[in-house]
Design an enzyme around this catalytic site. Structure first.
Site, short mmCIF file in Angstrom:
data_model
loop_
_atom_site.label_atom_id
_atom_site.label_comp_id
_atom_site.label_asym_id
_atom_site.label_seq_id
_atom_site.Cartn_x
_atom_site.Cartn_y
_atom_site.Cartn_z
N GLY A 151 65.80 -12.59 35.73
CA GLY A 151 65.72 -12.90 34.61
C GLY A 151 67.36 -13.03 34.84
O GLY A 151 67.43 -12.10 34.16
N SER B 204 59.06 -10.91 33.78
CA SER B 204 59.54 -10.18 32.32
C SER B 204 60.04 -8.53 33.38
O SER B 204 59.06 -8.06 32.66
CB SER B 204 59.04 -10.83 31.95
OG SER B 204 58.86 -11.67 31.06
N ASP C 293 62.30 -20.07 40.69
CA ASP C 293 60.87 -19.68 39.82
C ASP C 293 61.71 -21.43 38.36
O ASP C 293 62.50 -20.76 37.87
CB ASP C 293 60.39 -18.83 39.25
CG ASP C 293 59.58 -19.19 38.47
OD1 ASP C 293 58.19 -19.60 38.96
OD2 ASP C 293 58.92 -18.64 37.95
N LEU D 23 61.82 -6.45 32.97
CA LEU D 23 62.65 -5.97 32.62
C LEU D 23 62.56 -6.25 31.02
O LEU D 23 63.21 -6.03 29.87
CB LEU D 23 64.47 -6.35 32.59
CG LEU D 23 65.10 -5.49 34.05
CD1 LEU D 23 66.82 -6.39 33.91
CD2 LEU D 23 64.76 -4.34 34.66
N ASN E 119 71.01 -5.71 39.50
CA ASN E 119 69.88 -5.76 40.04
C ASN E 119 68.90 -6.00 40.88
O ASN E 119 68.17 -5.67 41.60
CB ASN E 119 69.20 -7.45 39.34
CG ASN E 119 69.06 -7.01 37.01
OD1 ASN E 119 69.66 -5.87 37.51
ND2 ASN E 119 68.79 -8.19 37.16
N GLN F 252 50.57 -15.55 39.19
CA GLN F 252 51.99 -14.93 38.56
C GLN F 252 51.71 -13.83 37.41
O GLN F 252 51.25 -15.18 36.62
CB GLN F 252 53.08 -16.33 38.36
CG GLN F 252 54.44 -16.04 38.17
CD GLN F 252 55.24 -17.29 38.28
OE1 GLN F 252 56.03 -16.66 36.66
NE2 GLN F 252 55.55 -17.75 39.00
N TYR G 79 60.18 -25.11 30.50
CA TYR G 79 62.22 -24.15 30.01
C TYR G 79 62.59 -25.21 29.99
O TYR G 79 63.31 -25.92 30.26
CB TYR G 79 62.12 -24.07 32.03
CG TYR G 79 61.48 -23.18 32.19
CD1 TYR G 79 59.90 -22.23 31.22
CD2 TYR G 79 61.54 -21.71 33.46
CE1 TYR G 79 59.26 -21.45 31.87
CE2 TYR G 79 60.65 -20.82 33.79
CZ TYR G 79 59.47 -20.68 32.93
OH TYR G 79 58.37 -19.58 33.40
N1 LIG Z 1 55.08 -17.18 34.04
C1 LIG Z 1 55.32 -17.15 33.15
O1 LIG Z 1 54.15 -17.28 32.29
C2 LIG Z 1 56.41 -16.84 32.86
C3 LIG Z 1 56.76 -15.75 31.86
C4 LIG Z 1 58.65 -15.82 31.06
C5 LIG Z 1 59.12 -15.44 32.52
N2 LIG Z 1 58.79 -15.85 33.12
C6 LIG Z 1 59.50 -16.76 35.33
O2 LIG Z 1 59.96 -15.17 35.31
C7 LIG Z 1 61.50 -15.30 34.95
C8 LIG Z 1 62.62 -13.67 35.08
O3 LIG Z 1 61.32 -13.36 33.07
P1 LIG Z 1 62.29 -12.27 32.26
O4 LIG Z 1 63.49 -13.38 31.92
O5 LIG Z 1 61.86 -12.30 30.94
O6 LIG Z 1 62.72 -11.65 33.18
P2 LIG Z 1 63.25 -10.15 32.25
O7 LIG Z 1 64.62 -9.87 33.67
O8 LIG Z 1 62.55 -9.39 32.49
O9 LIG Z 1 64.80 -10.39 31.21
C9 LIG Z 1 65.52 -10.78 31.61
C10 LIG Z 1 66.32 -10.51 29.96
O10 LIG Z 1 67.15 -9.10 30.81
C11 LIG Z 1 68.44 -8.98 30.61
N3 LIG Z 1 68.43 -8.65 31.99
C12 LIG Z 1 68.35 -9.02 33.34
N4 LIG Z 1 69.16 -8.84 33.59
C13 LIG Z 1 70.21 -6.58 32.88
C14 LIG Z 1 70.67 -5.72 33.45
N5 LIG Z 1 70.71 -5.89 34.50
N6 LIG Z 1 70.99 -5.60 32.54
C15 LIG Z 1 70.75 -5.84 31.16
N7 LIG Z 1 70.52 -6.86 30.45
C16 LIG Z 1 69.42 -7.28 31.87
C17 LIG Z 1 68.87 -10.91 30.32
O11 LIG Z 1 69.95 -10.69 30.09
P3 LIG Z 1 71.11 -12.15 30.34
O12 LIG Z 1 71.29 -13.22 30.60
O13 LIG Z 1 72.81 -11.68 29.41
O14 LIG Z 1 71.84 -11.63 31.84
C18 LIG Z 1 67.64 -11.51 29.69
O15 LIG Z 1 68.07 -11.64 28.02
C19 LIG Z 1 61.96 -16.15 34.11
O16 LIG Z 1 63.32 -17.19 34.11
C20 LIG Z 1 61.40 -17.26 34.64
O17 LIG Z 1 61.30 -18.20 35.97
C21 LIG Z 1 57.26 -16.78 33.92
#
Ligand SMILES: NC(=O)c1ccc[n+]([C@@H]2O[C@H](COP(=O)([O-])OP(=O)(O)OC[C@H]3O[C@@H](n4cnc5c(N)ncnc54)[C@H](OP(=O)(O)O)[C@@H]3O)[C@@H](O)[C@H]2O)c1
Length: 316
Positions: free
Chosen positions: A282, A207, A49, A209, A292, A177, A54
């Site tokens: 992410g 998101s 995605d 996590l 994960n 989404q 971004y």
């Molecule tokens: N449609 C929308 O409006 C929208 C909005 C937000 C996001 N998204 C999509 O959803 C994806 C995921 O969202 P998100 O990045 O917010 O996801 P998330 O998994 O909630 O957060 C990612 C964060 O969690 C940390 N993390 C992940 N796995 C971990 C683990 N096992 N242990 C410790 N820390 C961990 C990562 O750290 P590290 O980087 O250090 O590994 C990063 O800082 C985005 O990349 C994007 O493509 C879409």
């Protein structure tokens, strides 16, 4: 990896997928992004995605490089349009002009001929929904996108789009989404699950996590080298309330009892919903990605008793 049907499209999507917000084109250089993506791909992840905004377009460039050389039929890529990415009053939104300019820019940055799933990143109150449906259908006819979807649209807005498309013999959106995690349940459970079930709409969630909080990484303060330690994300530190941290600590006890990490419990819990197509994760660190991806096939550990314990913690 397990694959789930995206509505009635016939598409199979890996139940865990990888996003490129923050990690690609920002925290990671191209080489490191490629390594992360290839590991995910080798473990069966087939959906990646991204969005036009971004890292100011750098995420799409990095993602395009990471998939270079992989068979095109073996993966799905999404991108999104809505947020400002260009100069001027028309450099944003869902007008036909901006969508057209944005898709051209996205395809160029990704260096791809088409995007599999194109999302309207938010609803645009200034553009008639009929116009958005028509524009998406033009892009499908032109072969620039295969399917389209919405992100964080209210159920009635999605219904409006589906109704108009069906009446006009056009292709409706096939997926919504939405944000969904143990700490952000309402938008999916109260608002979107019914419509996804009734309309056979795919449900991609992001998101999972709560930007890392649900992994327990912030239970004892903000570690260096974490997302919330970064100046650009300081505004999100407000998420770390004592109540949130005490919930995450209580969840950690359950995950320990089950032999899972807290992050794995949080992801396995999301996967319990049959309506959900894929959880977009992410990660920028390889150990996080691997941890994960091991959350799949843990469903049998989530007995009714465990789910009740989790519900009690989350609803306190
Ligand atoms: N449609 C929308 O409006 C929208 C909005 C937000 C996001 N998204 C999509 O959803 C994806 C995921 O969202 P998100 O990045 O917010 O996801 P998330 O998994 O909630 O957060 C990612 C964060 O969690 C940390 N993390 C992940 N796995 C971990 C683990 N096992 N242990 C410790 N820390 C961990 C990562 O750290 P590290 O980087 O250090 O590994 C990063 O800082 C985005 O990349 C994007 O493509 C879409």
């Amino acid at each position: 990896m397990n694959y789930r049907n995206l509505g009635k499209t016939g598409l199979k999507v890996s139940e865990l997928s990888l996003g490129s917000y923050v990690n690609f084109g920002d925290f990671l250089d191209d080489k490191a992004s490629t390594k992360i993506l290839r590991e995910a791909f080798d473990q069966g992840v087939n959906f990646f995605d991204t969005a036009d905004n971004y890292s100011n377009g750098k995420a799409e460039i990095s993602l395009g490089k990471a998939v270079k050389g992989l068979p095109r039929e073996a993966y799905l890529i999404s991108s999104k349009v809505f947020f400002p990415t260009m100069q001027g009053v028309n450099g944003r939104g869902l007008s036909r002009k901006h969508i057209t300019e944005s898709i051209h820019a996205s395809l160029k940055r990704l260096d791809l001929e088409y995007i599999d799933i194109y999302f309207c990143h938010r609803f645009d109150p200034d553009t008639a929904v009929e116009d958005v449906v028509q524009t998406m259908n033009i892009l499908i006819k032109q072969g620039k996108i295969l399917y389209w979807g919405t992100s964080m649209w209210e159920p009635y807005q999605i219904i409006d789009a589906i109704r108009y498309a069906n009446n006009a013999n056009l292709i409706p959106p096939v997926v919504e989404q939405a944000r969904y995690s143990m700490l952000t349940r309402e938008e999916v459970e109260k608002e979107r699950l019914d419509i996804c079930r009734e309309q056979n709409l795919g449900l991609f969630t992001f998101s999972p996590l709560f930007m890392g909080v649900l992994s327990g990484a912030y239970n004892n303060g903000i570690p260096e080298n974490s997302l919330l330690a970064h100046d650009d994300y300081a505004f999100r530190r407000g998420r770390l309330t004592p109540k949130v941290i005490s919930k995450v600590k209580a969840l950690a006890q359950i995950s320990m009892d089950l032999g899972l990490s807290t992050a794995q419990l949080a992801l396995a819990w999301l996967l319990r919903l049959p309506e959900l197509t894929t959880v977009i994760t992410g990660a920028s660190k390889m150990e996080h990605l691997k941890e994960n991806l091991s959350a799949i096939n843990q469903g049998e550990k989530l007995t009714t008793e465990v789910l009740d314990r989790i519900d009690k913690i989350l609803s306190d």
